[in-house]
Design an enzyme around this catalytic site. Structure first.
Site, PDB file in Angstrom:
ATOM      1  N   HIS A  96      12.840   8.698  58.919  1.00  0.00           N
ATOM      2  CA  HIS A  96      12.913   9.734  57.877  1.00  0.00           C
ATOM      3  C   HIS A  96      13.837  10.832  58.363  1.00  0.00           C
ATOM      4  O   HIS A  96      13.817  11.194  59.540  1.00  0.00           O
ATOM      5  CB  HIS A  96      11.514  10.315  57.603  1.00  0.00           C
ATOM      6  CG  HIS A  96      11.533  11.319  56.489  1.00  0.00           C
ATOM      7  ND1 HIS A  96      11.445  10.963  55.163  1.00  0.00           N
ATOM      8  CD2 HIS A  96      11.657  12.669  56.500  1.00  0.00           C
ATOM      9  CE1 HIS A  96      11.514  12.046  54.412  1.00  0.00           C
ATOM     10  NE2 HIS A  96      11.638  13.099  55.198  1.00  0.00           N
ATOM     11  N   ASP A 175       0.346  13.892  46.901  1.00  0.00           N
ATOM     12  CA  ASP A 175       1.574  14.594  47.304  1.00  0.00           C
ATOM     13  C   ASP A 175       2.405  14.964  46.079  1.00  0.00           C
ATOM     14  O   ASP A 175       3.035  16.015  46.046  1.00  0.00           O
ATOM     15  CB  ASP A 175       2.399  13.725  48.248  1.00  0.00           C
ATOM     16  CG  ASP A 175       3.696  14.422  48.675  1.00  0.00           C
ATOM     17  OD1 ASP A 175       3.584  15.495  49.294  1.00  0.00           O
ATOM     18  OD2 ASP A 175       4.788  13.924  48.374  1.00  0.00           O
ATOM     19  N   ARG A 182       4.051  23.178  45.061  1.00  0.00           N
ATOM     20  CA  ARG A 182       4.753  23.909  46.140  1.00  0.00           C
ATOM     21  C   ARG A 182       6.075  24.458  45.636  1.00  0.00           C
ATOM     22  O   ARG A 182       6.478  25.573  45.968  1.00  0.00           O
ATOM     23  CB  ARG A 182       5.002  22.970  47.335  1.00  0.00           C
ATOM     24  CG  ARG A 182       3.769  22.728  48.177  1.00  0.00           C
ATOM     25  CD  ARG A 182       3.972  21.560  49.123  1.00  0.00           C
ATOM     26  NE  ARG A 182       5.029  21.809  50.089  1.00  0.00           N
ATOM     27  CZ  ARG A 182       5.636  20.844  50.788  1.00  0.00           C
ATOM     28  NH1 ARG A 182       5.284  19.582  50.629  1.00  0.00           N
ATOM     29  NH2 ARG A 182       6.576  21.144  51.650  1.00  0.00           N
ATOM     30  N   SER A 197       3.137  15.890  53.964  1.00  0.00           N
ATOM     31  CA  SER A 197       3.850  15.243  52.863  1.00  0.00           C
ATOM     32  C   SER A 197       4.676  14.065  53.377  1.00  0.00           C
ATOM     33  O   SER A 197       4.623  12.957  52.831  1.00  0.00           O
ATOM     34  CB  SER A 197       4.739  16.288  52.185  1.00  0.00           C
ATOM     35  OG  SER A 197       5.642  15.690  51.297  1.00  0.00           O
ATOM     36  N   LYS A 201       3.313   9.637  53.435  1.00  0.00           N
ATOM     37  CA  LYS A 201       4.061   8.582  52.740  1.00  0.00           C
ATOM     38  C   LYS A 201       4.476   7.474  53.708  1.00  0.00           C
ATOM     39  O   LYS A 201       4.442   6.295  53.360  1.00  0.00           O
ATOM     40  CB  LYS A 201       5.269   9.196  52.019  1.00  0.00           C
ATOM     41  CG  LYS A 201       4.811   9.961  50.755  1.00  0.00           C
ATOM     42  CD  LYS A 201       5.930  10.676  50.051  1.00  0.00           C
ATOM     43  CE  LYS A 201       6.271  11.948  50.734  1.00  0.00           C
ATOM     44  NZ  LYS A 201       7.151  12.857  50.019  1.00  0.00           N
TER      45      LYS A 201
HETATM   46  N1  IUR Z   1      10.331  15.637  51.995  1.00  0.00           N
HETATM   47  C1  IUR Z   1       9.062  15.308  51.772  1.00  0.00           C
HETATM   48  O1  IUR Z   1       8.736  14.142  51.592  1.00  0.00           O
HETATM   49  N2  IUR Z   1       8.141  16.285  51.749  1.00  0.00           N
HETATM   50  C2  IUR Z   1       8.441  17.578  51.939  1.00  0.00           C
HETATM   51  O2  IUR Z   1       7.573  18.422  51.913  1.00  0.00           O
HETATM   52  C3  IUR Z   1       9.799  17.893  52.176  1.00  0.00           C
HETATM   53  C4  IUR Z   1      10.720  16.916  52.198  1.00  0.00           C
HETATM   54  I1  IUR Z   1      10.321  19.831  52.445  1.00  0.00           I
END
Ligand code: IUR
Length: 456
Positions: A96, A175, A182, A197, A201
């Protein structure tokens, strides 16, 4: 700090009043794991209303969360939706990135490590604002389909080793609600909320190994190195606590990655990398991140061995062959896929812009910096990205850098090309000139470090 000063008694076993839990956090206290589970359940079943959700997020942003709370939040978010289950013998891994300009790393990385034996069910995003999205880049390839269902994903992993897909509604639904809230409550920039977050995932993908590319600098979400360091450390500790072998690299995002910014232009550069001919900075990121995954997954004895294996896979054609198969599994015809992945690729199959305008240097010198954020804004103005969700994008447009950091340019010589469909907006050429900083002729260029720290 006294805990729970405004909180009152338990309402019923295992259940709490939301206002009591909000009081605990706003007073600087720590939630128990059961309390966090209750809050995430309430987010999912909507018994927690939007006001309460906003207050909860703001309390977390202002008061922070301990690692124990963040792990509980992440686990419960993961379990709010479907969690993939793969054959036991598979070594599943993913990367990521916190997002960068010209960041096309996923395109060569996923097939390179898949060619070496990892399974990579990469779930990526679309671009919004100044950073481009991996899905948009891939969708510039005619026929490419980003939505695969679970059995199509499993088939792609089984037969090819990787796929790059969009998030489905059933992955971490909590999320989705939290992220939307958010966005409108100024709580995006909170380390525990970002960590939970991202990691929830990845955990729903059931990965065993994860590498994070945490970017800092002018073109990154995190402008400040200290903030990026804090995020990297917390992601590693939370993700490891959840049983995922995780490392994070802290990487410089002051200059764009490679020489291209814009969807189809970046696909070309990714294909160059898959032929062993990509730019050095892209290759450095792909080999280092891939080395971490191979070592984390136990397929390389060390990160260094893993790096060498990725380099070989990019040079011996195995990564490219895997990418070619992935394209076909995701809807691209055999003819288009093989032509793009050939030794002499036919890039005319990709969308191209109607016009190319060269940008001449106003001075002579050695390129010290090409401001990633300025370039991203130019690319956005050309139509390569979205300023609003759902906006259509022009796949062929963007910027090509003819000169990058460390290269000499003479006054009047072109240092960049603007690829555009529409007449150039006023001031764009002067805006892009502001992105370029040259060294005075007599200074010696020292190459800045791209990968500045590693956390494991
Ligand atoms: N990417 C995500 O998947 N979650 C987040 O909170 C952010 C970027 I900032």
């Amino acid at each position: 700090m006294p805990l729970n000063t405004e909180a009152s008694e338990v309402v019923e076993e295992g259940e709490w009043r939301v206002s009591d839990l909000l009081a605990i956090k706003s007073n600087g206290g720590e939630w128990t794991e059961d309390q966090v589970a209750f809050l995430v359940r309430s987010i999912s079943n909507k018994s927690l209303d939007d006001c309460q959700l906003g207050a909860m997020l703001m309390a977390i942003k202002l008061r922070g969360m301990t690692d124990r709370e963040t792990v509980a939040l992440t686990c419960n978010m993961r379990d709010s939706g479907s969690v993939f289950s793969w054959p036991k013998e598979w070594i599943v891994a993913d990367k990521h990135s916190t997002g960068g300009v010209g960041d096309k790393v996923s395109l060569p990385l996923a097939p390179a490590v898949a060619a070496l034996g990892l399974k990579v069910p990469m779930i990526s995003g679309r671009g919004l604002g100044h950073t481009g999205g991996t899905l948009d880049k891939l969708e510039s390839i005619p026929g490419f389909r980003v939505s695969l269902n679970v059995s199509e994903m499993q088939e792609a992993l089984d037969k090819v080793g990787c796929c790059i897909v969009g998030q489905t509604a059933d992955i971490v639904p909590a999320d989705r609600r939290m992220y939307a809230a958010r966005d409108v409550t100024s709580t995006v920039k909170s380390t525990p909320l970002i960590v939970s977050s991202i990691v929830s995932k990845k955990a729903a993908e059931s990965v065993g190994a994860l590498v994070m590319d945490v970017k800092f600098g002018h073109g990154a979400f995190m402008k400040d190195r200290k903030e990026a360091e804090e995020l990297a450390k917390k992601i590693v500790s939370v993700s490891k606590n959840m049983g995922i072998t995780t490392t994070a690299l802290l990487t410089d995002m002051n200059n764009p990655i490679g020489r291209t910014v814009g969807n189809a232009l970046e696909v070309r550069e990714a294909l160059d990398c898959l032929r062993g001919q990509g730019p050095a900075d892209l290759l450095e990121l792909v080999t280092h991140l891939g080395g971490e995954l191979l070592a984390g997954g136990g397929l390389a004895a060390s990160v260094e061995d893993g790096r060498r294996a990725v380099d070989r896979a990019l040079n011996d054609g195995s990564a490219r062959a895997t990418f070619c198969k992935m394209l076909q599994k995701q809807g691209v015809t055999e003819e288009v896929a093989t032509s793009l992945c050939a030794d002499q690729p036919d890039y005319s199959l990709l969308p191209t812009a109607a016009q190319v305008t060269k940008v001449p240097a106003t001075d002579s010198g050695v390129v010290m910096n090409v401001d990633a954020m300025a370039l991203a804004k130019v690319s956005l103005a050309l139509g390569a990205g979205r300023q609003r969700v759902g906006q259509t994008i022009h796949y062929g447009v963007g910027v090509v850098l003819l000169k990058v950091r460390g290269e000499r340019v003479s006054q009047g010589e072109a240092w960049a090309e603007l690829h555009h469909d529409d007449p150039l907006p006023k001031d764009l050429v002067s805006n892009i000139q502001d992105a370029l900083t040259l060294y005075p002729q007599d200074e010696v260029f020292t190459k800045p470090t791209l990968i500045t720290a590693r956390y494991s």
